[in-house]
Design a protein around this motif. Sequence first.
Motif, PDB file in Angstrom:
ATOM      1  N   HIS A  38     -80.549  87.253  48.987  1.00 50.76           N
ATOM      2  CA  HIS A  38     -81.952  86.832  48.860  1.00 50.76           C
ATOM      3  C   HIS A  38     -82.109  85.497  48.135  1.00 50.76           C
ATOM      4  CE1 HIS A  38     -82.788  90.794  50.383  1.00 50.76           C
ATOM      5  NE2 HIS A  38     -82.105  91.307  49.384  1.00 50.76           N
ATOM      6  N   CYS A  39     -81.039  84.705  48.074  1.00 48.44           N
ATOM      7  CA  CYS A  39     -81.071  83.353  47.507  1.00 48.44           C
ATOM      8  C   CYS A  39     -80.770  82.379  48.637  1.00 48.44           C
ATOM      9  CB  CYS A  39     -80.037  83.218  46.391  1.00 48.44           C
ATOM     10  SG  CYS A  39     -79.848  81.530  45.757  1.00 48.44           S
ATOM     11  N   THR A  40     -81.640  81.391  48.809  1.00 47.86           N
ATOM     12  CA  THR A  40     -81.448  80.372  49.829  1.00 47.86           C
ATOM     13  C   THR A  40     -81.794  79.005  49.235  1.00 47.86           C
ATOM     14  OG1 THR A  40     -83.727  80.624  50.619  1.00 47.86           O
ATOM     15  CG2 THR A  40     -82.031  81.929  51.749  1.00 47.86           C
ATOM     16  N   PHE A  41     -81.335  77.955  49.885  1.00 51.85           N
ATOM     17  CA  PHE A  41     -81.730  76.621  49.463  1.00 51.85           C
ATOM     18  C   PHE A  41     -83.161  76.359  49.905  1.00 51.85           C
ATOM     19  CE2 PHE A  41     -77.093  75.731  49.376  1.00 51.85           C
ATOM     20  CZ  PHE A  41     -77.025  75.219  48.087  1.00 51.85           C
ATOM     21  N   ALA A  42     -83.976  75.848  48.999  1.00 57.09           N
ATOM     22  CA  ALA A  42     -85.340  75.456  49.334  1.00 57.09           C
ATOM     23  C   ALA A  42     -85.373  74.011  49.821  1.00 57.09           C
ATOM     24  CB  ALA A  42     -86.250  75.611  48.118  1.00 57.09           C
ATOM     25  N   ALA A  43     -84.359  73.245  49.434  1.00 60.69           N
ATOM     26  CA  ALA A  43     -84.243  71.832  49.814  1.00 60.69           C
ATOM     27  C   ALA A  43     -82.782  71.441  49.622  1.00 60.69           C
ATOM     28  CB  ALA A  43     -85.152  70.970  48.935  1.00 60.69           C
ATOM     29  N   PRO A  44     -82.371  70.332  50.225  1.00 59.44           N
ATOM     30  CA  PRO A  44     -80.989  69.881  49.996  1.00 59.44           C
ATOM     31  C   PRO A  44     -80.760  69.555  48.513  1.00 59.44           C
ATOM     32  CG  PRO A  44     -81.978  68.717  51.849  1.00 59.44           C
ATOM     33  CD  PRO A  44     -83.084  69.485  51.170  1.00 59.44           C
ATOM     34  N   LEU A  45     -79.504  69.635  48.099  1.00 58.17           N
ATOM     35  CA  LEU A  45     -79.149  69.251  46.738  1.00 58.17           C
ATOM     36  C   LEU A  45     -79.526  67.799  46.509  1.00 58.17           C
ATOM     37  CD1 LEU A  45     -75.547  70.741  46.332  1.00 58.17           C
ATOM     38  CD2 LEU A  45     -77.676  71.645  45.383  1.00 58.17           C
ATOM     39  N   GLU A  46     -79.999  67.502  45.308  1.00 57.58           N
ATOM     40  CA  GLU A  46     -80.256  66.119  44.915  1.00 57.58           C
ATOM     41  C   GLU A  46     -79.155  65.735  43.935  1.00 57.58           C
ATOM     42  OE1 GLU A  46     -84.127  65.551  43.222  1.00 57.58           O
ATOM     43  OE2 GLU A  46     -85.065  66.775  44.775  1.00 57.58           O
ATOM     44  N   THR A  63     -79.246  68.446  41.102  1.00 56.70           N
ATOM     45  CA  THR A  63     -80.407  69.317  40.988  1.00 56.70           C
ATOM     46  C   THR A  63     -80.447  70.181  42.236  1.00 56.70           C
ATOM     47  OG1 THR A  63     -81.626  67.672  39.705  1.00 56.70           O
ATOM     48  CG2 THR A  63     -82.924  69.427  40.743  1.00 56.70           C
ATOM     49  N   ALA A  64     -80.519  71.504  42.025  1.00 58.22           N
ATOM     50  CA  ALA A  64     -80.589  72.456  43.136  1.00 58.22           C
ATOM     51  C   ALA A  64     -81.978  73.065  43.186  1.00 58.22           C
ATOM     52  CB  ALA A  64     -79.545  73.550  42.956  1.00 58.22           C
ATOM     53  N   HIS A  65     -82.520  73.177  44.383  1.00 55.58           N
ATOM     54  CA  HIS A  65     -83.814  73.821  44.618  1.00 55.58           C
ATOM     55  C   HIS A  65     -83.509  75.118  45.378  1.00 55.58           C
ATOM     56  CE1 HIS A  65     -85.796  70.019  43.561  1.00 55.58           C
ATOM     57  NE2 HIS A  65     -84.831  69.461  44.257  1.00 55.58           N
ATOM     58  N   LEU A  66     -83.727  76.237  44.710  1.00 51.69           N
ATOM     59  CA  LEU A  66     -83.350  77.527  45.278  1.00 51.69           C
ATOM     60  C   LEU A  66     -84.556  78.444  45.424  1.00 51.69           C
ATOM     61  CD1 LEU A  66     -80.211  78.085  43.027  1.00 51.69           C
ATOM     62  CD2 LEU A  66     -80.207  77.398  45.437  1.00 51.69           C
ATOM     63  N   ASN A  67     -84.578  79.214  46.514  1.00 50.42           N
ATOM     64  CA  ASN A  67     -85.569  80.270  46.709  1.00 50.42           C
ATOM     65  C   ASN A  67     -84.924  81.598  46.363  1.00 50.42           C
ATOM     66  OD1 ASN A  67     -87.695  78.689  47.769  1.00 50.42           O
ATOM     67  ND2 ASN A  67     -86.773  78.743  49.794  1.00 50.42           N
ATOM     68  N   PHE A  68     -85.620  82.409  45.587  1.00 46.11           N
ATOM     69  CA  PHE A  68     -85.186  83.774  45.290  1.00 46.11           C
ATOM     70  C   PHE A  68     -86.295  84.715  45.752  1.00 46.11           C
ATOM     71  CE2 PHE A  68     -82.696  81.294  42.315  1.00 46.11           C
ATOM     72  CZ  PHE A  68     -81.462  81.917  42.334  1.00 46.11           C
ATOM     73  N   LYS A  69     -85.961  85.580  46.710  1.00 44.47           N
ATOM     74  CA  LYS A  69     -86.946  86.534  47.233  1.00 44.47           C
ATOM     75  C   LYS A  69     -86.841  87.823  46.429  1.00 44.47           C
ATOM     76  CE  LYS A  69     -88.850  88.532  51.390  1.00 44.47           C
ATOM     77  NZ  LYS A  69     -90.207  88.447  50.924  1.00 44.47           N
ATOM     78  N   ALA A  70     -87.914  88.178  45.744  1.00 48.86           N
ATOM     79  CA  ALA A  70     -87.958  89.383  44.912  1.00 48.86           C
ATOM     80  C   ALA A  70     -88.272  90.602  45.771  1.00 48.86           C
ATOM     81  CB  ALA A  70     -89.008  89.226  43.818  1.00 48.86           C
ATOM     82  N   MET A 149     -82.839  91.476  40.944  1.00 46.98           N
ATOM     83  CA  MET A 149     -82.319  90.225  41.508  1.00 46.98           C
ATOM     84  C   MET A 149     -80.994  89.869  40.835  1.00 46.98           C
ATOM     85  SD  MET A 149     -82.750  87.670  43.636  1.00 46.98           S
ATOM     86  CE  MET A 149     -84.403  88.052  44.140  1.00 46.98           C
ATOM     87  N   MET A 150     -80.928  90.045  39.530  1.00 41.12           N
ATOM     88  CA  MET A 150     -79.699  89.726  38.805  1.00 41.12           C
ATOM     89  C   MET A 150     -78.581  90.701  39.180  1.00 41.12           C
ATOM     90  SD  MET A 150     -80.450  86.984  37.309  1.00 41.12           S
ATOM     91  CE  MET A 150     -79.208  86.676  36.068  1.00 41.12           C
ATOM     92  N   ARG A 151     -78.893  91.947  39.341  1.00 37.17           N
ATOM     93  CA  ARG A 151     -77.873  92.930  39.749  1.00 37.17           C
ATOM     94  C   ARG A 151     -77.326  92.580  41.127  1.00 37.17           C
ATOM     95  NH1 ARG A 151     -73.610  95.153  39.202  1.00 37.17           N
ATOM     96  NH2 ARG A 151     -73.284  97.200  40.063  1.00 37.17           N
ATOM     97  N   GLN A 152     -78.192  92.140  42.034  1.00 32.37           N
ATOM     98  CA  GLN A 152     -77.736  91.725  43.362  1.00 32.37           C
ATOM     99  C   GLN A 152     -76.819  90.514  43.256  1.00 32.37           C
ATOM    100  OE1 GLN A 152     -81.596  91.186  45.153  1.00 32.37           O
ATOM    101  NE2 GLN A 152     -81.508  93.184  46.156  1.00 32.37           N
TER     102      GLN A 152
END
Length: 170
Positions: A38-46, A63-70, A149-152
Motif C-alpha cells: 500500500h506504498c506507492t510513489f506519488a511523484a518521481p524522486l527529486e 526527496t521522495a513523495h510517497l502515497n500510503f493507503k490506510a 500500516m507499520m506492521r505491513q
Amino acid sequence: MKARLFDFSSTWQLPASPEEVWAVIADTDMSWPQWWPHCTFAAPLERTETTSKAPEETLKATTAHLNFKAFLGYTLTITIHPTKVTSPQEIEFDAGGDLQGMGRVTLVPQEQGKTTRMDIEWRVRPTQRWMDVLTPVAAPAFKAAHALMMRQGEKGLEQALANKRIRKPA
C-alpha cells in the motif's frame, strides 16, 4: 489553531544484520514501494546535486513523495527528505505533505549483529483540514491505521530481506 502533534513510535525486529537492513531501507533509489504494501510513489524522486557520490550524500540530496493507503480508505501523501544519515545506523528526515514534522529510523544490532531492532519515530501534524477536524474523535482510529500500516511495512521488509538472502551467492 495548530493541528495536533502525533508522536508515533514503532519497533521492528528483523532477522538480518544492520548492514543488510540498511542496504534495503537506505538505498538511493528509495525502493520502499517494492516491498511495503500500500506504498506507492506519488511523484518521481527529486534529487539535488551533490559534491560527493557517497550514498549518504545522495540520500540527503533526495526527496521522495510517497502515497500510503490506510485501511480506513484514505491515502496520505508524505514527502520524506533525509537530513542526517549515519550509515548503517540512523536516518533523520523532514516529513512534509499530508503529515508535517520529522522522523528518525535507528538500527540497533541484536544477537551479536545477526538480527536488528529498527526503531522508528514520527513527530508529525496533519495538514489536511479533514484530519485536523476529526482528530479529537478519530485519533484512536488514526493511531490504529498507523500501527497496521507499520506492521505491513515490517512484514514487507522481512520478506525483502529473505529474498535478498535467497539470491545471495553461496
